[in-house]
Scaffold this active site. Structure first.
Site, mmCIF file in Angstrom:
data_model
loop_
_atom_site.group_PDB
_atom_site.id
_atom_site.type_symbol
_atom_site.label_atom_id
_atom_site.label_comp_id
_atom_site.label_asym_id
_atom_site.label_seq_id
_atom_site.Cartn_x
_atom_site.Cartn_y
_atom_site.Cartn_z
ATOM 1 C CE LYS A 184 -4.741 5.685 20.806
ATOM 2 N NZ LYS A 184 -5.577 6.902 20.668
ATOM 3 N N GLY A 241 -14.223 5.146 11.754
ATOM 4 C CA GLY A 241 -13.446 6.339 11.452
ATOM 5 C C GLY A 241 -13.077 6.397 9.988
ATOM 6 C CD GLN A 244 -4.388 8.545 6.224
ATOM 7 O OE1 GLN A 244 -5.130 9.368 6.778
ATOM 8 N NE2 GLN A 244 -3.130 8.791 5.944
ATOM 9 N N GLY A 245 -7.342 5.357 8.510
ATOM 10 C CA GLY A 245 -7.150 4.765 9.833
ATOM 11 C C GLY A 245 -7.583 3.307 9.862
ATOM 12 C CD GLU A 265 -19.151 3.219 9.704
ATOM 13 O OE1 GLU A 265 -18.540 3.834 8.800
ATOM 14 O OE2 GLU A 265 -19.803 3.756 10.597
ATOM 15 C CB CYS A 301 -20.455 7.140 8.554
ATOM 16 S SG CYS A 301 -21.275 6.543 10.010
#
Lengths: 527, 527
Positions: A184, A241, A244-245, A265, A301
């Site tokens: 995606k 990401g 929330q996602g 992650e 991150c």
């Protein structure tokens, strides 16, 4: 090559939908070339059905054939030349040398997995031969190895448009494992994704891999992503990401009739413990960390978002030096407007909490595209009591937590969520004294590092990029390094299987010459 | 030793609760010795806090010390002598030789893990040394190994009161990994559990392991189990039992603030594909399978509950022979009244579905304690359309699915849920013809076996006991064999860690002499 904006449904391009989106330059607000067509339900379904059909052929390709395929993808990416670099720079606002470096990392990852396959022992083949005369019961012939799980769905990250994206570590490790992949595309760098997808499809064709081995779809909002995660042929999800996602996908995947693993992650605040011996070198430490906090506009991150120290005669100097260093770093353009907004809001919210002190902020004010380097400070109690301070602020921000004594430090560490990394700064003698705290940090992270900065994630066997929840959904796996392949395989045991039907890795004659555990011994010998 | 019925809160016995239960003999309805006190909230909380404290000490015990601990547990279990055997026989209604065999398996498992620790390479140590002169960027020193995750909670199974229970594979692998364990005793064999817990605590004391390394609690209903799974110090759950029970734990664990893995092995129907060449040997095959269906009163998760065949000139004879064989096997006492009731209800419900044919049933009627051997038959379409036929009936029952042709067989296999095992019966030439169907079965199970029966699960390196959902919650792990240890560890990367602070497994000098991947090479060499 002009940007066509279509979906890659296996080897076919398709744009049947009536929705589309464009990408805008963050500074000029001008649209970049290309209109990206959101995939329809039918397109996604077709891609996944193709992928599942391809699985039955692709999983039988030898490790050598898959290695060659990965190397061909790497070559095809390099063949895109400067067109790829320019598009990625335009979409990400990251400097050209960084993107060139990231391309190197991306093709390096593909080649690393190719080498892993050529060596072949990663499948963990074990053989326990039959013992027909054993008492009281004979033993059957039992052989086990890691086998691919099926179709893998990959969600691109925004902050690494090449290395954690279309042909990034998730895709490379899934294809290496023997799993077809559907990507995606991320809406902030869909042009980059299209170029990379073109390179992958070229490689699919050149290497005679089945149609459906790779697909890539565009989608606005969450509809397309949700359809993929809920589709019955999908057997695992790779995601890098936001919390929330990642959690949304994790929850969806657990609600399926057949739950599937989501390897998300989701970032962390990466605590860095400054032991007394390190605080003595206030200026050097402050400069090192100001750089790590702001490199890549803090959009890693593994950004050091939390600095832990116990107040002593040097701690004040360290804070002052850190503040000075941060003040001298100028704001820079962030990845996208949504990331810039989240950063501005996040720092504003943090600084408006009770009992927080702003330590330092870049002397230069940021434009609406930029992130402004910022460091603040709180006491141990303030940190422990306010969950807000435990949340990641994605960008060039870090929070110093000042403890009165070691007991407070223990409480602060105990209050920490799972982390990607922890760092310990100081001399070895000091570390020996703080062994308990160091283990406590290790117990909460995937990688613990000593006298360095957490930014910079080496791609190799020994890397662990992941950590206890909420840094990642499953700390037993990594998304970087050769270990990433283990996410997309599972052990299968073959009992009394005729030699002709066994995978090569388990055959008597060990045709691949791999290291196996045969009758309790590590060996490359045949039976 | 008299049965005291108390909870083991670390090394202390405790019975503060006001609820208790007894165990009744299935045939005489007389209570067995012992009243088992359900643990209170406070007792469970104390046990778990002790466990978490113990973790910080226990994880630092060397592999050799842990190996010695596991061997001491095995010795202490053997020291229980016939008292253990008699109690287990009384609680399980299983014959003495079976229980003696299961004790052998249980101590064998403990010693297998001890051997794994003595060899030591299972920790998957990898070392990538620093490359200070690498261009464009130097490489840090990176080392990775598997490290224990923390407190593990184990739920006992009913059908293996020793091997999948208090000191069974879950406990053995967790203790081997370096994780303290809390066991929730099964209410049907709590006396057995008490004896085993006593043996484990003896070993804890003899080997100077910290108080809290092991606890065992009793509980009625689900309160105690739920409290354990939701407790913040618990980092993983091992469970063997029903789909309903496993899924309840799985859902609870995913609702936690920090979700934890539940390794639930929930059984399966274990499809067995009879290829044309095997049907020619109708009598031999029927006898072999009638025995496998009824061994241990069918109370194995690998019981062959589904027989797949394509109609041909021999299939009718096979069905007749299977029916005859089953008719001649007498009913036997099941594990508990609830299991007997579930079996009676389950077979009755199955046989009342539309379009099912009863093939054969033991000529002898069962008592209220016994399970009656039963086989039935349906067409491919009937099987595919009715989800009832896809559910396990725990006991001596199997369903034959008769396909008209290979296309129907493909559809039947595609309709199957995840399985622990699949079996293929036939000659090698036949298997070559049915390669697609065989892979399709492999793709749905953890162990695929050829010309044998699925009952009998060898404990060794190559065993995979687990499978795609709903056979197990996570097919990437096994609950039997050395691989089971991997459920309770996670990789941790140490970056630039001083040698003195590294675990022995990662030290320069490789003091344990284990096999490591050092700079891309498998080697036992030091640096």
């Amino acid at each position: 090559m002009s940007i066509h904006g279509k979906n890659f449904i296996g080897n076919d391009l398709s744009s049947n939908g009536d929705k589309s989106s464009k990408i805008y330059d963050l500074k000029s607000d001008e649209p970049l070339e290309g209109e990206f067509f959101h995939a329809t339900n039918e397109e996604v379904d077709l891609a996944l059905k193709k992928a599942n059909k391809a699985f039955y052929i692709y999983k039988d390709k030898s490790q050598l054939q898959r290695a060659n395929f990965l190397e061909t993808i790497a070559d095809e990416i390099m063949n895109l030349g400067d067109e790829l670099i320019l598009r990625t720079v335009a979409e990400s606002n990251l400097p050209k040398p960084r993107i060139e470096g990231e391309r190197g990392r991306t093709v390096g990852q593909l080649r690393m997995f190719a080498n892993l396959l050529k060596e072949g022992s990663w499948v963990e083949a074990t053989i326990d031969e039959a013992l027909p005369n054993r008492e009281p019961l004979p033993r059957n012939d039992l052989r086990k190895m890691l086998r691919p799980i099926g179709v893998v769905s990959v969600f691109e990250a925004s902050n690494f448009p090449l290395a954690f994206a279309c042909a990034g570590g998730d895709t490379a490790s899934a294809l290496a494992a023997g799993c077809p992949v559907i990507v995606k595309a991320h809406s902030s760098h869909s042009g980059t994704s299209e170029l990379i997808a073109t390179a992958i499809i070229n490689a699919v064709k050149k290497c005679d891999m089945p149609d459906g081995t790779f697909s890539m779809v565009h989608g606005g909002g969450r509809t397309v992503g949700q359809q993929i995660v809920l589709h019955e042929v999908v057997k695992a999800v790779g995601f890098t990401g936001s919390t929330q996602g990642g959690m949304k996908l994790f929850e969806l995947a657990n609600q399926r009739k057949m739950p599937i693993p989501v390897f998300a992650e989701m970032g962390s605040i990466n605590p860095c413990l400054f032991l007394p011996s390190s605080l003595k070198k206030a200026e050097e430490m402050a400069q090192l960390y100001a750089n790590s906090i702001t490199v890549g506009v803090g959009q890693f991150c593994t950004n050091p978002g939390l600095i832990l120290l116990v107040k002593d005669e040097n701690s004040e100097a360290f804070k002052t030096e850190l503040s000075k260093s941060i003040e001298n770093i100028v704001p820079a353009t962030m990845l996208s407007s949504s990331i810039q907004e989240a950063y501005s809001t996040g720092t504003k919210e943090a600084l408006s909490q009770d009992n927080i002190t702003l330590l330092g902020q870049s002397k230069v004010e940021n434009t609406k595209a930029e992130g402004r380097p910022t460091v603040a400070c709180v006491s141990a109690n303030t940190f422990i009591e306010n969950p807000k301070f435990h949340e990641e602020i994605f960008g060039p921000y870090s929070l110093v937590v000042e403890c009165e004594n070691i007991d407070e430090l223990d409480l602060v560490i105990s209050s920490l969520d799972g982390q990607l990394t922890s760092t310990v700064m100081g001399e070895e003698a000091d570390m020996q004294k703080f062994k308990k705290q160091i283990f406590s940090l290790e117990n909460r992270c995937g990688r613990i590092l000593f006298n360095g900065v957490p930014t910079g994630v080496e791609v190799c066997h020994s890397m662990q990029h992941g950590g206890p929840f909420p840094a990642a959904t499953d700390p037993r796996f990594t998304s970087v390094g050769t270990g990433a392949i283990r996410r997309f395989v599972r052990p299968v045991c073959f009992q009394d299987c005729p030699n002709s039907l066994l995978p090569d890795e388990l055959k008597d004659e060990n045709p691949l010459g791999i290291l196996r555990i045969t009758n309790d011994k590590y060996t490359r010998d045949s039976l």
